[in-house]
Write an enzyme that holds these catalytic residues in place. Structure first.
Site, short mmCIF file in Angstrom:
data_model
loop_
_atom_site.label_atom_id
_atom_site.label_comp_id
_atom_site.label_asym_id
_atom_site.label_seq_id
_atom_site.Cartn_x
_atom_site.Cartn_y
_atom_site.Cartn_z
N GLY A 159 -19.48 33.67 -17.76
CA GLY A 159 -20.59 32.83 -18.24
C GLY A 159 -20.64 31.43 -17.65
O GLY A 159 -21.19 30.52 -18.28
N SER A 160 -20.11 31.26 -16.44
CA SER A 160 -20.18 29.91 -15.86
C SER A 160 -21.62 29.54 -15.51
O SER A 160 -22.00 28.37 -15.60
CB SER A 160 -19.27 29.79 -14.63
OG SER A 160 -19.75 30.56 -13.57
N LEU A 218 -24.54 42.86 -15.92
CA LEU A 218 -24.17 44.00 -15.09
C LEU A 218 -24.96 45.27 -15.39
O LEU A 218 -24.81 46.28 -14.70
CB LEU A 218 -22.67 44.28 -15.22
CG LEU A 218 -21.78 43.15 -14.66
CD1 LEU A 218 -20.31 43.49 -14.85
CD2 LEU A 218 -22.08 42.91 -13.19
N ILE A 225 -31.82 46.87 -15.87
CA ILE A 225 -32.89 46.75 -16.87
C ILE A 225 -33.95 47.81 -16.61
O ILE A 225 -34.39 47.99 -15.48
CB ILE A 225 -33.49 45.32 -16.80
CG1 ILE A 225 -32.41 44.31 -17.20
CG2 ILE A 225 -34.71 45.19 -17.68
CD1 ILE A 225 -32.83 42.87 -17.05
N ASN A 258 -32.70 36.73 -11.50
CA ASN A 258 -31.30 37.14 -11.37
C ASN A 258 -30.63 36.26 -10.32
O ASN A 258 -31.28 35.83 -9.35
CB ASN A 258 -31.24 38.60 -10.91
CG ASN A 258 -29.82 39.09 -10.76
OD1 ASN A 258 -28.98 38.92 -11.65
ND2 ASN A 258 -29.52 39.71 -9.62
N HIS A 286 -27.66 36.34 -7.49
CA HIS A 286 -26.81 37.29 -6.76
C HIS A 286 -25.93 36.50 -5.80
O HIS A 286 -26.41 35.61 -5.09
CB HIS A 286 -27.69 38.27 -5.98
CG HIS A 286 -26.88 39.32 -5.28
ND1 HIS A 286 -26.36 40.41 -5.95
CD2 HIS A 286 -26.48 39.44 -4.00
CE1 HIS A 286 -25.67 41.15 -5.11
NE2 HIS A 286 -25.73 40.59 -3.91
N ASP A 317 -31.76 44.39 -6.89
CA ASP A 317 -31.59 43.26 -5.97
C ASP A 317 -32.71 43.15 -4.93
O ASP A 317 -32.48 42.64 -3.83
CB ASP A 317 -30.22 43.34 -5.24
CG ASP A 317 -29.05 43.14 -6.18
OD1 ASP A 317 -29.22 42.47 -7.21
OD2 ASP A 317 -27.96 43.65 -5.89
N GLU A 337 -24.57 28.67 -6.92
CA GLU A 337 -25.27 29.54 -7.89
C GLU A 337 -25.73 28.70 -9.08
O GLU A 337 -26.87 28.82 -9.54
CB GLU A 337 -24.33 30.63 -8.40
CG GLU A 337 -23.98 31.69 -7.38
CD GLU A 337 -23.15 32.81 -8.01
OE1 GLU A 337 -23.35 33.14 -9.18
OE2 GLU A 337 -22.29 33.35 -7.30
#
Ligand code: GRF
Length: 200
Positions: A12-13, A84, A87, A101, A103, A144, A173
């Site tokens: 959860g960073s 992970l 959906i 998202n 990646h 992706d 990120e």
């Protein structure tokens, strides 16, 4: 206020970066919910910050229905931050260009089903590419593959290992995910087909 739901599966960073940006006043959004598909440290981060949490079981046949119901009740934007699970189409259709998202590589390279977390960095190092980075993109029905919002590239160093590379990329990120949320919440992102442009 613009409401986001953050979907998590791990440390959860990225979620923490969003929480911090909100605290600093950089993001003017409500983190309406944090939803996990497994017990993980990200849930603790959310609880520590008074955010509503949901722990769903992937094994539950109603997993996607529960997810759909939570999201339709309280999200203007869905942020997959290390989530992970895949959906399902019903949710993607309901939230077209409203699910993003992060990646940890430069898509369309080193993405797709089964390419997540450390596996991505291992493949990057095995292949010997000289540049890697991260991508924030909208989610569509292919893994992706949705329209790309931001990418950041950085060199792969001769002595990089999975840990050093992932740690260097993670810093960016955090910046990209926060920036994407900010621009979307301000309605400054336009999507035409695959092309995403930032409005001034
Ligand atoms: C990040 O590298 C993200 O790109 C990937 O999984 C990792 C999650 O990190 N999808 P964290 O849980 O946000 O710390």
């Amino acid at each position: 206020m613009f409401r986001i739901a953050v979907l998590v599966s791990g440390n959860g960073s990225n979620l923490q970066a969003i929480i911090d940006a909100k605290k600093e006043g950089y993001l003017n959004v409500k983190i309406a919910s944090v939803i996990a598909d497994r017990d993980c440290f990200a849930l603790q981060r959310a609880k520590d910050n008074g955010i509503s949490t949901y722990l769903l079981s992937k094994k539950d046949p109603n997993f996607q229905n529960y997810l759909y119901n939570i999201l339709t009740k309280n999200a203007d934007l869905v942020v997959c931050a290390g989530f992970l699970s895949i959906i399902e189409k019903k949710i993607i259709d309901r939230f077209r260009n409203k699910i993003i998202n992060i990646h940890p590589a430069l898509l369309p390279s080193f993405g797709g089903k089964g390419m997540y977390g450390e596996k991505v960095h291992r493949k990057v190092l095995e292949y010997g590419v000289k540049i890697s980075g991260c991508t924030v993109h909208f989610i569509d029905e292919n893994v992706d593959c949705g329209p790309i919002i931001f990418q950041y590239a950085l060199p792969v160093l001769d002595d990089d290992d999975v840990n050093s590379l992932s740690q260097r990329i993670l810093v960016f990120e955090h910046q990209l995910i926060v920036e994407a949320i900010k621009l979307i919440s301000l309605n400054k992102i336009k999507v035409e087909g695959r092309k995403v442009t930032i409005l001034s």
